[in-house]
Design a protein around this motif. Structure first.
Motif, PDB file in Angstrom:
ATOM      1  N   ASP A  47      -0.962  -3.417 -13.916  1.00 15.54           N
ATOM      2  CA  ASP A  47       0.011  -3.892 -14.893  1.00 15.54           C
ATOM      3  C   ASP A  47       1.236  -4.504 -14.243  1.00 15.54           C
ATOM      4  O   ASP A  47       2.010  -5.171 -14.897  1.00 15.54           O
ATOM      5  CB  ASP A  47       0.423  -2.759 -15.828  1.00 15.54           C
ATOM      6  CG  ASP A  47      -0.676  -2.408 -16.813  1.00 15.54           C
ATOM      7  OD1 ASP A  47      -1.678  -3.148 -16.882  1.00 15.54           O
ATOM      8  OD2 ASP A  47      -0.526  -1.405 -17.508  1.00 15.54           O
ATOM      9  N   ARG A  99       2.090  -6.012 -23.347  1.00 14.95           N
ATOM     10  CA  ARG A  99       2.665  -5.234 -24.452  1.00 14.95           C
ATOM     11  C   ARG A  99       2.019  -5.598 -25.775  1.00 14.95           C
ATOM     12  O   ARG A  99       1.938  -4.769 -26.678  1.00 14.95           O
ATOM     13  CB  ARG A  99       4.175  -5.411 -24.507  1.00 14.95           C
ATOM     14  CG  ARG A  99       4.620  -6.852 -24.606  1.00 14.95           C
ATOM     15  CD  ARG A  99       6.107  -6.989 -24.393  1.00 14.95           C
ATOM     16  NE  ARG A  99       6.386  -8.381 -24.067  1.00 14.95           N
ATOM     17  CZ  ARG A  99       7.580  -8.886 -24.074  1.00 14.95           C
ATOM     18  NH1 ARG A  99       8.619  -8.139 -24.366  1.00 14.95           N
ATOM     19  NH2 ARG A  99       7.761 -10.145 -23.768  1.00 14.95           N
ATOM     20  N   TYR A 100       1.520  -6.841 -25.923  1.00 14.58           N
ATOM     21  CA  TYR A 100       0.850  -7.249 -27.163  1.00 14.58           C
ATOM     22  C   TYR A 100      -0.642  -6.892 -27.121  1.00 14.58           C
ATOM     23  O   TYR A 100      -1.184  -6.327 -28.068  1.00 14.58           O
ATOM     24  CB  TYR A 100       1.004  -8.750 -27.399  1.00 14.58           C
ATOM     25  CG  TYR A 100       2.409  -9.249 -27.216  1.00 14.58           C
ATOM     26  CD1 TYR A 100       3.483  -8.635 -27.879  1.00 14.58           C
ATOM     27  CD2 TYR A 100       2.693 -10.312 -26.387  1.00 14.58           C
ATOM     28  CE1 TYR A 100       4.776  -9.079 -27.695  1.00 14.58           C
ATOM     29  CE2 TYR A 100       3.986 -10.769 -26.201  1.00 14.58           C
ATOM     30  CZ  TYR A 100       5.024 -10.145 -26.853  1.00 14.58           C
ATOM     31  OH  TYR A 100       6.310 -10.587 -26.681  1.00 14.58           O
ATOM     32  N   ASP A 143      -2.243  -4.692 -25.241  1.00 14.76           N
ATOM     33  CA  ASP A 143      -2.518  -3.258 -25.143  1.00 14.76           C
ATOM     34  C   ASP A 143      -1.969  -2.445 -26.304  1.00 14.76           C
ATOM     35  O   ASP A 143      -2.286  -1.268 -26.436  1.00 14.76           O
ATOM     36  CB  ASP A 143      -1.978  -2.703 -23.824  1.00 14.76           C
ATOM     37  CG  ASP A 143      -2.699  -3.281 -22.615  1.00 14.76           C
ATOM     38  OD1 ASP A 143      -3.832  -3.785 -22.772  1.00 14.76           O
ATOM     39  OD2 ASP A 143      -2.120  -3.248 -21.511  1.00 14.76           O
ATOM     40  N   ASP A 144      -1.131  -3.040 -27.157  1.00 16.57           N
ATOM     41  CA  ASP A 144      -0.548  -2.321 -28.297  1.00 16.57           C
ATOM     42  C   ASP A 144      -0.504  -3.233 -29.517  1.00 16.57           C
ATOM     43  O   ASP A 144       0.556  -3.489 -30.078  1.00 16.57           O
ATOM     44  CB  ASP A 144       0.849  -1.817 -27.944  1.00 16.57           C
ATOM     45  CG  ASP A 144       1.454  -0.928 -29.029  1.00 16.57           C
ATOM     46  OD1 ASP A 144       0.691  -0.393 -29.871  1.00 16.57           O
ATOM     47  OD2 ASP A 144       2.683  -0.785 -29.040  1.00 16.57           O
ATOM     48  N   PHE A 145      -1.684  -3.722 -29.928  1.00 20.46           N
ATOM     49  CA  PHE A 145      -1.766  -4.647 -31.052  1.00 20.46           C
ATOM     50  C   PHE A 145      -1.083  -4.092 -32.294  1.00 20.46           C
ATOM     51  O   PHE A 145      -0.310  -4.782 -32.943  1.00 20.46           O
ATOM     52  CB  PHE A 145      -3.219  -4.987 -31.375  1.00 20.46           C
ATOM     53  CG  PHE A 145      -3.358  -5.782 -32.645  1.00 20.46           C
ATOM     54  CD1 PHE A 145      -3.071  -7.129 -32.668  1.00 20.46           C
ATOM     55  CD2 PHE A 145      -3.741  -5.168 -33.823  1.00 20.46           C
ATOM     56  CE1 PHE A 145      -3.173  -7.869 -33.832  1.00 20.46           C
ATOM     57  CE2 PHE A 145      -3.849  -5.896 -35.007  1.00 20.46           C
ATOM     58  CZ  PHE A 145      -3.557  -7.246 -35.003  1.00 20.46           C
ATOM     59  N   ASP A 146      -1.337  -2.833 -32.633  1.00 13.63           N
ATOM     60  CA  ASP A 146      -0.788  -2.246 -33.857  1.00 13.63           C
ATOM     61  C   ASP A 146       0.726  -2.094 -33.817  1.00 13.63           C
ATOM     62  O   ASP A 146       1.402  -2.306 -34.819  1.00 13.63           O
ATOM     63  CB  ASP A 146      -1.428  -0.884 -34.138  1.00 13.63           C
ATOM     64  CG  ASP A 146      -2.885  -1.009 -34.535  1.00 13.63           C
ATOM     65  OD1 ASP A 146      -3.268  -2.035 -35.132  1.00 13.63           O
ATOM     66  OD2 ASP A 146      -3.654  -0.069 -34.230  1.00 13.63           O
ATOM     67  N   GLY A 147       1.266  -1.758 -32.656  1.00 18.70           N
ATOM     68  CA  GLY A 147       2.684  -1.451 -32.571  1.00 18.70           C
ATOM     69  C   GLY A 147       3.583  -2.584 -32.125  1.00 18.70           C
ATOM     70  O   GLY A 147       4.778  -2.573 -32.399  1.00 18.70           O
ATOM     71  N   THR A 148       3.014  -3.561 -31.410  1.00 16.59           N
ATOM     72  CA  THR A 148       3.845  -4.618 -30.847  1.00 16.59           C
ATOM     73  C   THR A 148       3.208  -5.985 -31.102  1.00 16.59           C
ATOM     74  O   THR A 148       2.481  -6.508 -30.265  1.00 16.59           O
ATOM     75  CB  THR A 148       4.042  -4.408 -29.323  1.00 16.59           C
ATOM     76  OG1 THR A 148       4.459  -3.067 -29.084  1.00 16.59           O
ATOM     77  CG2 THR A 148       5.078  -5.356 -28.761  1.00 16.59           C
ATOM     78  N   SER A 202      -0.852 -14.609 -25.128  1.00 13.72           N
ATOM     79  CA  SER A 202      -1.533 -13.309 -25.068  1.00 13.72           C
ATOM     80  C   SER A 202      -3.027 -13.454 -25.328  1.00 13.72           C
ATOM     81  O   SER A 202      -3.836 -12.715 -24.773  1.00 13.72           O
ATOM     82  CB  SER A 202      -0.896 -12.307 -26.029  1.00 13.72           C
ATOM     83  OG  SER A 202      -1.089 -12.685 -27.382  1.00 13.72           O
ATOM     84  N   TYR A 224      -8.859  -7.654 -28.956  1.00 11.01           N
ATOM     85  CA  TYR A 224      -7.589  -8.323 -29.248  1.00 11.01           C
ATOM     86  C   TYR A 224      -7.815  -9.721 -29.814  1.00 11.01           C
ATOM     87  O   TYR A 224      -7.151 -10.123 -30.770  1.00 11.01           O
ATOM     88  CB  TYR A 224      -6.730  -8.393 -27.980  1.00 11.01           C
ATOM     89  CG  TYR A 224      -5.361  -8.984 -28.231  1.00 11.01           C
ATOM     90  CD1 TYR A 224      -4.365  -8.226 -28.845  1.00 11.01           C
ATOM     91  CD2 TYR A 224      -5.061 -10.290 -27.878  1.00 11.01           C
ATOM     92  CE1 TYR A 224      -3.108  -8.761 -29.097  1.00 11.01           C
ATOM     93  CE2 TYR A 224      -3.809 -10.828 -28.120  1.00 11.01           C
ATOM     94  CZ  TYR A 224      -2.839 -10.064 -28.731  1.00 11.01           C
ATOM     95  OH  TYR A 224      -1.594 -10.604 -28.977  1.00 11.01           O
TER      96      TYR A 224
END
Length: 135
Positions: free
Chosen positions: A3, A27-28, A30-35, A46, A58
């Motif tokens: 990373d 950040r997008y 690896d964290d689709f739901d949150g970011t 991304s 993704y």
């Protein structure tokens, strides 16, 4: 791919160094739901990174539902070589276009340039890829 390695999308920091994956597209992806990606260009970058990392989850999640394929496949042995964003145009609050050139080397060794003007739509505060015209 660590990373801390430079993000495949090629975004640079103020000093001209490649941003680390975790601080850029990671950040997008690896964290689709949150970011969610904040704009169409960040989403396009991304998505390129997701192609490099073969993250079909993704890619499918960020495809607008009316155009989303049932699956995404990857060419084994293809090597992504770089991304150049040529233009990011905001049309209105819910629509944008991004023109880019992505380069890759196919398993046969043939070099390929993908030049596309992609269309994006924002739904419920989140950007999605719709489709694109190859240039």
């Amino acid at each position: 791919m660590a990373d801390v390695a430079a993000c495949p999308c090629g975004r640079l920091d103020a000093a001209g160094r490649g941003l680390p994956y975790a601080d850029c597209c990671g950040r997008y992806v690896d964290d689709f739901d949150g970011t969610p990606a904040p704009d169409a260009e960040a989403l396009m970058r991304s998505r390129y990174t997701a192609f490099v990392r073969e993250r079909a989850d993704y890619l499918l999640a960020t495809w607008q539902t009316s155009k989303r394929p049932s699956r995404v496949s990857f060419d084994a042995g293809a090597k992504w070589l770089g991304l150049e964003v040529r233009k990011h145009r905001v049309i209105d609050d819910g629509h944008a276009e991004v023109e880019f050139v992505a380069r890759l080397r196919e398993p046969s060794g043939r070099a390929v340039r993908l030049h596309e003007r992609s269309r994006f739509v924002r739904e419920d505060g989140r950007w999605y890829y719709v489709d694109g015209d190859h240039q």
